[in-house]
Design a protein around this motif. Structure first.
Motif, PDB file in Angstrom:
ATOM      1  N   SER A   1       9.216   3.988  -2.344  1.00  0.00           N
ATOM      2  CA  SER A   1      10.540   4.441  -1.877  1.00  0.00           C
ATOM      3  C   SER A   1      11.511   4.531  -3.051  1.00  0.00           C
TER       4      SER A   1
ATOM      5  N   ASP B   1       8.884  10.171   2.969  1.00  0.00           N
ATOM      6  CA  ASP B   1       8.649   8.741   2.771  1.00  0.00           C
ATOM      7  C   ASP B   1       8.293   8.094   4.105  1.00  0.00           C
ATOM      8  N   GLU B   2       7.036   7.829   4.278  1.00  0.00           N
ATOM      9  CA  GLU B   2       6.531   7.183   5.501  1.00  0.00           C
ATOM     10  C   GLU B   2       7.064   7.843   6.768  1.00  0.00           C
TER      11      GLU B   2
ATOM     12  N   GLN C   1      12.574   7.025   4.679  1.00  0.00           N
ATOM     13  CA  GLN C   1      11.791   6.035   5.420  1.00  0.00           C
ATOM     14  C   GLN C   1      12.630   5.444   6.547  1.00  0.00           C
TER      15      GLN C   1
HETATM   16 MG   LIG Z   1       8.962   2.336   1.107  1.00  0.00          MG
END
Ligand SMILES: [Mg+2]
Ligand SMILES: Nc1ncnc2c1ncn2[C@@H]1O[C@H](COP(=O)(O)OP(=O)(O)OP(=O)(O)O)[C@@H](O)[C@H]1O
Lengths: 435, 250
Positions: free
Chosen positions: B41, B170-171, B85
């Motif tokens: 991240s 991100d995720e 995220q």
């Molecule tokens: Mg992360």
């Protein structure tokens, strides 16, 4: 022991203004004695220093200029020109009462749709005829801005709304200042039993240095519903001393929103007395203060009877070297059981040089009540700014959007959709976000 | 498209990125996997321009431009997009207003002129229908009260609307139910083009069944410690990160 009052240039200017204005102000003999009693207090003691508790954060002595004169009557052609520029609530259609430099102008007013349920009269005329009593509610007695108002009172409007009337178009009381000087206005709005009405007070002025002392007294009879929107949009060199007094009967819904948006020095104070049971009073507001401006919101909420609710929710945005003040006092008297009174003041500081003074005060003499207050003071959330900017929105625009978002949560409280629209349009325009 | 050279970044004196090298060519899809706290991240935030990080060494070039000298919003207008995220909630800003402001800000920055409201509405309606973002979600304040999955779908809606050149995810798959995972993946795949690159950060191989990567990287302690093709993801799924961490998987 009393400290001898030190007279500043502003105090001397005020004393000589009072002296010279005597002949020019309206009122019969009995009012003249009330006026001179109020005046002599200022002639003796001058304006309040910051040692006077209510004026601790707002230095009126310093804010008042050293050269004071009454604002001059304005030529009606010139006033007409300024009239449309002073329309700051274009989104809402209103019936309109206009006061220019403190003097009611029937000519500039638009009462076409007023109907039979509303009557309007000039305060100067009523004073002359001995038909206007200046009896402030107990909670406002002795207030300095109101005393000064009494000492120099010029004119205003008395509006009476008949019992049971449902007024469709809001009534706008528009105050315009032109060419500088001091003006003193007192309005009264009498809301008949069971009537429903919306009132909008607007204040605008030109770039000249002026001082407007304005007061409005709402007398709300039982079962009535009153919605007030008050937009303080004074000129950059304008000083605004504004007082609202309200006496609220039983089973009333009273909602009041103040937007303090401009003016060099603004003190907007409200005194609300809950005198009938099962009533609600909501005092909401937002202040946008920048440059070296000073904006003071002072509230006194007096619960004298049981079973009433009151809410105060204010949001203040401060930028540059601006100073913001919030003083909120809630009094719950011994007899006022089952009172629910809540107060919240939230400030957003956009600059390190801006400052905010917050003074909540609860005075509770009853035991079976729910009362509370809260305050926050913070900066813009960097994570929110990042999110907006990461989507391509410039820093400046992102900040404005977050300021609007902060204020939107204050506006959300307003129940009249037309007022919401007017407020949103005004603030978007002010922030440069209008499309 | 993107060239990251020997990138070092720290927060309050803690070294988090320790010499990242990564090149993504136009049209390529890269995946980054790696244990919690390895700096994935952080890398995405540094690319987007979040101000909490101090870049102590290295450089980032985006289509030849020095990213580290660009403002956050300039990077976005240049075509860099980060689907976060943890998408943040912004009370008081309506989702729709936000989308329109963002799109027009980018268009104006690129000298394209604002999109007319009806055209904008048409575009948003089309895209939101595909991503199962309801009208109600568009009217609500940005992400406020959205479920985890709704927030992720809203991120992909922004991405689809803004049509960036480099999509960093991100995720995006965490917190999605099985159907939402498919919807989101389809949304992402619809954006695939020879001119558009993607950097997909994930913990789960499953996402990569939908969004098939050309290259897979493993990040550990702020460095890329291994690079391979999509089979590397399958290998990691099976063996875990023991090879890199030195710990034996349970
Ligand atoms: Mg992360
Ligand atoms: N603002 C910060 N202040 C202090 N430490 C930070 C900060 N941001 C990140 N870190 C630390 O940097 C390390 C890397 O964090 P990062 O969020 O980049 O990991 P990640 O690889 O994305 O992990 P995950 O898989 O759990 O999402 C962590 O140890 C984290 O605690």
């Amino acid at each position: 022991m009393t400290t001898p009052a030190i007279k500043t240039a502003a105090d001397k200017a005020l004393a000589s203004l009072i002296e010279s204005a005597k002949g020019a102000l309206p009122g019969n003999e009995s009012f003249a004695s009330l006026r001179s009693a109020a005046a002599s207090a200022f002639e003796e003691n001058g304006l309040p220093t910051r040692r006077v508790e209510e004026w601790k954060y707002s230095d009126l002595k310093k804010a008042m200029p050293a050269d004071l004169a009454l604002a001059q009557p304005v030529d009606s052609a010139l006033a007409k020109q300024q009239l449309s520029g002073a329309d700051i609530i274009k989104a809402v259609e209103t019936c309109r009462l206009v006061l220019v430099n403190g003097i009611y102008s029937a000519e500039l007013s638009d009462l076409a749709d007023l109907g039979d349920a509303i009557s309007v009269r000039s305060v100067a005329e009523a004073l002359q005829a001995g038909e206007f009593q200046l009896d402030d509610p107990a909670i406002a007695q002795g207030d300095i801005a109101l005393s000064l108002n009494t000492a120099l009172l010029q004119d205003g409007v008395i509006v009476e709304i008949a019992a049971g009337a449902e007024i469709d178009k809001p009534l706008e009381i528009r105050h315009i200042m032109i060419g500088g000087g001091m003006a003193t206005v007192r309005n009264r709005v009498v809301i008949g039993k069971g009537s429903k009405v919306g009132v909008i007070e607007t204040f605008t002025g030109d770039e000249a240095a002026y001082q407007l002392n304005t007061a409005i007294d709402y007398r709300v009879a039982d079962d009535a519903k009153l919605n007030v929107l008050r937009i303080i949009n004074e000129g950059d060199n304008g000083l605004h001393l504004g007082s609202t007094t309200a006496t609220v009967g039983g089973h009333v819904h009273f909602e009041h929103f103040t937007l303090s948006a401009s003016g060099k020095f603004v003190r907007s104070q409200s005194f609300v007395a809950m005198l009938g049971e099962y009533s609600d009073a909501d005092l909401f507001g937002a202040s946008l203060v920048n440059g070296s401006r000073h904006s003071d919101i002072t509230l006194k909420m007096d619960h004298a009877v049981p079973n009433c609710n009151s809410k105060e929710q204010y949001r203040t945005v401060l930028d540059d070297k601006a100073v913001g003040v919030f003083q909120g006092q809630i009094i719950v008297r011994q007899y006022a059981q089952k009172t629910d009174a809540k107060m919240m003041s939230q400030a957003l500081l956009l600059s390190e040089d801006a400052s905010f003074n917050n003074k909540p005060e609860l005075e509770i003499y009853a035991d079976d009540v729910v009362c509370g207050h809260g305050a926050t003071c913070g900066e813009l959330d960097e994570d929110l700014l990042f999110y907006l900017r990461a989507r391509g929105i410039s820093k400046d625009l992102a900040k404005k959007m977050l300021v609007m978002a902060f204020l939107a949560e204050a506006i959300e409280n307003v129940s009249d959709d037309r007022f919401v629209e007017a407020l949103e349009a005004y603030i978007l325009d002010r922030l440069g976000l209008a499309d | 498209m993107l060239e990251i050279k020997n990138l070092h970044a720290e927060v309050e004196g803690n070294k988090i990125l320790r010499g990242i090298n990564l090149t993504i060519n136009p049209g390529e899809i890269h995946a980054i996997m790696g244990p919690n706290g390895s700096g994935k991240s952080t890398l995405s935030y540094v690319l987007a321009g979040k101000e909490d990080y101090e870049i102590t060494e290295g450089e980032i070039l985006f289509n030849g431009e020095n990213v580290l000298e660009m403002e956050i919003d300039e990077r976005a207008a240049a075509g860099l997009f980060l689907a976060m995220q943890y998408p943040i909630e912004i009370p008081g800003v309506a989702n729709m207003t936000f989308l329109k402001t963002a799109l027009n800000a980018q268009r104006v920055a690129r000298g394209e002129g604002e999109l007319k409201t009806p055209d904008f509405m048409k575009k948003v309606k089309e895209l939101s229908a595909k991503l199962n973002v309801t009208q109600e979600m568009l009217r609500r304040p940005l992400n406020v009260g959205f479920s985890g999955g709704e927030k992720k779908r809203n991120e992909i809606l922004q991405m689809a609307l803004l049509e960036p050149k480099l999509c960093i995810l991100d995720e995006t798959d965490s917190g999605l139910d099985i159907d939402a995972l498919r919807i989101v993946s389809e949304g992402v795949n619809a954006l695939k083009s020879p001119e558009r690159s993607m950097l997909v950060i994930t913990h789960y191989q499953r996402l990569l069944n939908y969004i098939v990567p050309d290259v897979v990287h493993v990040m550990y302690k702020g460095q890329i410690v291994k690079t391979g093709d999509k089979s590397l993801a399958l290998e990691l799924e099976e063996k875990g990160y023991a090879e890199f961490t030195g710990e034996v998987a349970a």
